[in-house]
Design an enzyme around this catalytic site. Structure first.
Site, PDB file in Angstrom:
ATOM      1  N   LYS A  54      -0.502  -6.161   6.576  1.00  0.00           N
ATOM      2  CA  LYS A  54      -1.220  -5.578   5.185  1.00  0.00           C
ATOM      3  C   LYS A  54      -1.878  -6.598   4.687  1.00  0.00           C
ATOM      4  O   LYS A  54      -2.857  -6.490   4.165  1.00  0.00           O
ATOM      5  CB  LYS A  54      -0.007  -5.423   4.259  1.00  0.00           C
ATOM      6  CG  LYS A  54       0.604  -3.950   4.701  1.00  0.00           C
ATOM      7  CD  LYS A  54       1.769  -3.506   4.057  1.00  0.00           C
ATOM      8  CE  LYS A  54       2.573  -2.319   4.766  1.00  0.00           C
ATOM      9  NZ  LYS A  54       4.025  -2.048   4.087  1.00  0.00           N
ATOM     10  N   GLN A  98       7.978  -4.116  -0.311  1.00  0.00           N
ATOM     11  CA  GLN A  98       8.295  -3.479   1.213  1.00  0.00           C
ATOM     12  C   GLN A  98       9.763  -3.299   1.345  1.00  0.00           C
ATOM     13  O   GLN A  98      10.536  -3.815   0.715  1.00  0.00           O
ATOM     14  CB  GLN A  98       8.202  -4.715   2.158  1.00  0.00           C
ATOM     15  CG  GLN A  98       8.277  -4.624   3.606  1.00  0.00           C
ATOM     16  CD  GLN A  98       6.915  -3.545   4.134  1.00  0.00           C
ATOM     17  OE1 GLN A  98       6.065  -3.391   3.723  1.00  0.00           O
ATOM     18  NE2 GLN A  98       7.504  -2.922   5.304  1.00  0.00           N
ATOM     19  N   ASP A 121       2.461   3.306  -2.678  1.00  0.00           N
ATOM     20  CA  ASP A 121       3.246   3.932  -1.953  1.00  0.00           C
ATOM     21  C   ASP A 121       3.395   5.367  -2.287  1.00  0.00           C
ATOM     22  O   ASP A 121       3.913   6.034  -1.224  1.00  0.00           O
ATOM     23  CB  ASP A 121       4.267   3.070  -1.757  1.00  0.00           C
ATOM     24  CG  ASP A 121       4.657   2.112  -0.546  1.00  0.00           C
ATOM     25  OD1 ASP A 121       3.959   2.471   0.603  1.00  0.00           O
ATOM     26  OD2 ASP A 121       5.337   1.214  -0.691  1.00  0.00           O
TER      27      ASP A 121
HETATM   28  N1  GUN Z   1       8.931   0.358   5.020  1.00  0.00           N
HETATM   29  C1  GUN Z   1       8.833   0.820   6.103  1.00  0.00           C
HETATM   30  N2  GUN Z   1       7.688   1.739   5.919  1.00  0.00           N
HETATM   31  C2  GUN Z   1       7.312   1.401   4.657  1.00  0.00           C
HETATM   32  C3  GUN Z   1       6.505   1.966   3.441  1.00  0.00           C
HETATM   33  O1  GUN Z   1       5.387   2.734   4.106  1.00  0.00           O
HETATM   34  N3  GUN Z   1       6.136   1.405   2.538  1.00  0.00           N
HETATM   35  C4  GUN Z   1       7.005   0.396   2.051  1.00  0.00           C
HETATM   36  N4  GUN Z   1       6.919  -0.308   0.898  1.00  0.00           N
HETATM   37  N5  GUN Z   1       7.874  -0.211   2.835  1.00  0.00           N
HETATM   38  C5  GUN Z   1       8.074   0.507   4.140  1.00  0.00           C
END
Ligand code: GUN
Length: 303
Positions: A54, A98, A121
């Site tokens: 990211k 995350q 998200d």
């Molecule tokens: N962990 C696995 N997929 C995701 C996601 O799409 N967003 C976040 N914040 N954590 C994750």
């Protein structure tokens, strides 16, 4: 006949180039560089890789990434304080925590604290509610990426039967919502299947579009797929295999596989995503787009 491969990596590159141009134009017009704050608590190896991806993707798109890597022992109060600080910081346009968080932290309570205007998200109940009512603010990155892939690959969803395996808040449930929405990439008839579903193969065999998001390695096999179906694999499972090296010593090698048994299913499906290189890069791409759109809206609101 072997299925066409849905090249998520290639498509993600194309969409990221479009986003990069849009970010540059936004920055030229406003003097503002969109910024995404990412919080990672602990040292889950998979999460570290995702967060790094990211960060790199932001950098390449001209988005500022603000990383907060916190130790496993971080308590809720510290995390709450950080989120409040980021909520108040006008230079931060998106906030992402995350997941998973360490077990001693109440995940839902933390996610609920994120300013819904910065919730890239789309996990906040306000944003989930808006999606459910068909007037989304943000769309959750994985379902959004899948929907874009279906649209750009010309997969008709209107009136088709889409079967989603998995009922998670991150993928399964919002994916089903997006596919039932009115308009492009929607208007599908959707069935959500999960661990308590009876006669699962009977249902998955009816799917024109089959989306696997269960977190079980190679769960979907060829006999569960209708010939010609579009198969989208959200799974990212690390499997270990014992092999013998050149010195005759046993070696454990790991491999990333999806929720779909790719080799057998590609002989039945019409279109299929690989793992890696399918859904994953699209998820990160939509995060970039959400951050840019968050910044656009926040500027609009400040005017
Ligand atoms: N962990 C696995 N997929 C995701 C996601 O799409 N967003 C976040 N914040 N954590 C994750």
């Amino acid at each position: 006949m072997t299925a066409q491969i849905l090249d998520g990596k290639g498509l993600a590159e194309k969409i990221r180039a479009e986003i990069k141009d849009d970010v540059a134009a936004f920055t030229r017009q406003t003097g503002i560089t969109p910024a995404l704050a990412v919080i990672l608590v602990g040292d889950n190896p998979a999460s570290q890789v995702y967060v790094r991806n990211k960060e790199l993707a932001c950098e390449k798109a001209g988005i500022r990434s603000i990383m907060h890597r916190l130790p496993e022992e971080t308590d809720s109060e510290e995390l709450v304080a950080l989120i409040k600080e980021l909520n108040a910081d006008k230079s931060v346009n998106g906030i992402l925590v995350q997941l998973p968080l360490p077990k001693h932290i109440d995940e839902k309570a933390i996610l609920d604290l994120i300013d819904p205007q910065k919730d890239v998200d789309a996990f906040h109940p306000e944003n989930v509610g808006l999606i459910s009512q068909g007037r989304p603010r943000f769309l959750p990155c994985t379902p959004y990426g899948i929907q874009q892939a279906l649209i750009r690959y010309g997969v008709e969803t209107r009136g088709k039967h889409a079967v989603v395996i998995g009922r998670s808040d991150i993928v399964g449930k919002p994916m089903a919502l997006l596919l039932t929405q009115k308009g492009e990439g929607g208007d599908a008839t959707v069935t959500i299947c999960h661990s308590r579903t009876q006669d699962l193969p009977e249902i998955t065999r009816q799917a024109d579009i089959l989306i696997a998001a269960i977190g079980q390695a190679q769960f979907v096999t060829a006999d569960m797929v209708k010939p010609g179906a579009t198969v989208i694999d959200v799974g990212m499972n690390r499997v270990f295999k014992e092999t013998i090296d050149e010195n005759g010593k046993p070696q454990k090698v790991s491999k990333l596989v999806g929720d779909v048994d790719f080799d057998s299913v590609k002989e039945v499906a019409g279109l299929i995503t690989p793992v890696p290189g399918g859904v994953g890069p699209l998820t990160v791409t939509m995060l970039l787009l959400n951050t840019l759109n968050g910044a656009r809206r926040q500027i609009g609101a400040q005017k």
